[in-house]
Design a protein around this motif. Sequence first.
Motif, mmCIF file in Angstrom:
data_model
loop_
_atom_site.group_PDB
_atom_site.id
_atom_site.type_symbol
_atom_site.label_atom_id
_atom_site.label_comp_id
_atom_site.label_asym_id
_atom_site.label_seq_id
_atom_site.Cartn_x
_atom_site.Cartn_y
_atom_site.Cartn_z
ATOM 1 N N LEU A 41 -14.706 -4.843 -26.626
ATOM 2 C CA LEU A 41 -13.414 -5.202 -26.053
ATOM 3 C C LEU A 41 -13.440 -6.536 -25.322
ATOM 4 N N THR A 42 -14.483 -7.320 -25.489
ATOM 5 C CA THR A 42 -14.521 -8.642 -24.852
ATOM 6 C C THR A 42 -13.486 -9.558 -25.486
ATOM 7 N N PHE A 43 -12.955 -10.463 -24.692
ATOM 8 C CA PHE A 43 -11.980 -11.427 -25.187
ATOM 9 C C PHE A 43 -12.110 -12.706 -24.377
ATOM 10 N N THR A 44 -11.563 -13.770 -24.933
ATOM 11 C CA THR A 44 -11.644 -15.083 -24.302
ATOM 12 C C THR A 44 -10.462 -15.262 -23.360
ATOM 13 N N SER A 45 -10.770 -15.702 -22.125
ATOM 14 C CA SER A 45 -9.719 -15.934 -21.134
ATOM 15 C C SER A 45 -10.098 -17.142 -20.307
ATOM 16 N N SER A 46 -9.196 -18.103 -20.236
ATOM 17 C CA SER A 46 -9.465 -19.319 -19.456
ATOM 18 C C SER A 46 -9.401 -19.037 -17.955
ATOM 19 N N THR A 47 -8.626 -18.006 -17.535
ATOM 20 C CA THR A 47 -8.496 -17.690 -16.109
ATOM 21 C C THR A 47 -9.409 -16.564 -15.662
ATOM 22 N N ASN A 48 -10.107 -15.928 -16.592
ATOM 23 C CA ASN A 48 -11.019 -14.825 -16.300
ATOM 24 C C ASN A 48 -10.295 -13.665 -15.612
ATOM 25 N N LYS A 49 -9.061 -13.443 -15.964
ATOM 26 C CA LYS A 49 -8.280 -12.347 -15.408
ATOM 27 C C LYS A 49 -8.277 -11.167 -16.374
ATOM 28 N N SER A 50 -8.116 -9.976 -15.777
ATOM 29 C CA SER A 50 -8.092 -8.755 -16.581
ATOM 30 C C SER A 50 -6.715 -8.543 -17.178
#
Length: 487
Positions: A114-123
């Motif tokens: 369930l990992t995904f890329t996020s520029s803000t590192n928010k859930s």
Amino acid sequence: MPYLTKSLFLFFCLVVTGECRNHGHRVRRWTGTVETAKHGTETKPPDVTKNRKLKTEQLLKVDDHDFTMRPAFGGPAIPVGVDVQVESLDSISEVDMDFTMTLYLRHYWKDERLTFTSSTNKSMTFDGRLVKKIWVPDVFFVHSKRSFIHDTTTDNIMLRVFPDGHVLYSLRVTVTAACNMDFSRFPLDTQTCSLELESYAYTDEDLMLYWKSGDESLSTDDRISLSQFLIQKFHTTSHLAFYSSTGWYNRLYINFTLRRHIFFFLLQTYFPATLMVMLSWVSFWIDRRAVPARVSLGITTVLTMSTIITGVNASMPRVSYIKAVDIYLWVSFVFVFLSVLEYAAVNYLSTVQDRRERKMRDEIRERARSQSLPCTCGMSQTRTMILDGNYSEADTNSLAGYTSGTMVSEEDAEMPHEVMNEKQTPGEHMVVHLSVSSESTTTKKKGIRALKIIQNTHAIDKYSRMLFPGSYILFNFIYWCSYCIGA
């Protein structure tokens, strides 16, 4: 012809002019937007949900993996942390031996899929619809009778996924679970109940269930209270549970201790029972010849004690051992019943004694008639007056005009010494022997051959007035010392 040509030329010029104006307006609207952006006003961010490439299933790669299998399938056991927040302890049932609790149950684990890329590192937070598409722990409540997930206004389920694959799964549950209670000290008892959590399918080799923060994993609301119990302590434990057919499983326990409030039972059970026992003692001060009064009082107290015992047992499970309240109520019932038996004994012995005295008087009269009567010292007639029943002081004072002496009547003269002593025992018959002159009955009486008052108060009532209260006070002292010190 020249007129038609001019008309067509003018129409063409008007059409060209209109097109030029429309083009100018479009240029000005575009220019205004650009100028607004140049002046520093933020534009509305684009709605990413309208982009087909950013759907949840594609972002979390749900379709790229088989979520019917646990994370790291074939590898070491996946650790799943648990914490619980108790919202309310709704009820405790002694009859069904269970309790009802509402709580927030939260699970923590990591799923690399369930990992995904996020520029803000928010859930990212989702509701219960995504739960059916991914893997979640299969935790259930051991020994639960009924349980449900709240669904007002929607299912109370929350799923939060972090960019690194950590998952928080929370749900609001109400569960009714069994609690093995010991009522041998009821209502002076303390009960300990447990709510047990366990994975249904995964053994300890596949899933390691543990408390996320130890004892701090369990939090409660300070406003939780019960009408009959005082909540003393909440704490957590964990053990391994073994099933012969499937293996070992991690099991988590939510333990809480309840101490029962005694004041309610003092008012509803103990005080009424004590008053009924004390009421039964009143019969010891009632005249033994008042049969209806003493019998009705005894029967009333016996029936009242039976009603109290029935009411207490109706709200309790049918256990095969003796409870503390049973000891108190049944001992009180025995005291009330013994007071009824005491009057039965008194009445029987009184009847026997009266019959014996009546028979003795008849024998003395017969003996006196068969023998020659002694001189009556000038008295021509001897009469015996028997005042049987309730007599007052005025009855005895009415004999003040008669002279009394040490002489005895003809009947007493022939009476044996033992019988004389018997007649001198306390009784409630007043036998007056009068020697009356045969002269005029209207004149004042000149004398009395003998006056003897025999008053008999039965000794059993006297002893019962002291023995019954003393024994009951001693029983209460032993009872309360034993159970209160033990508690």
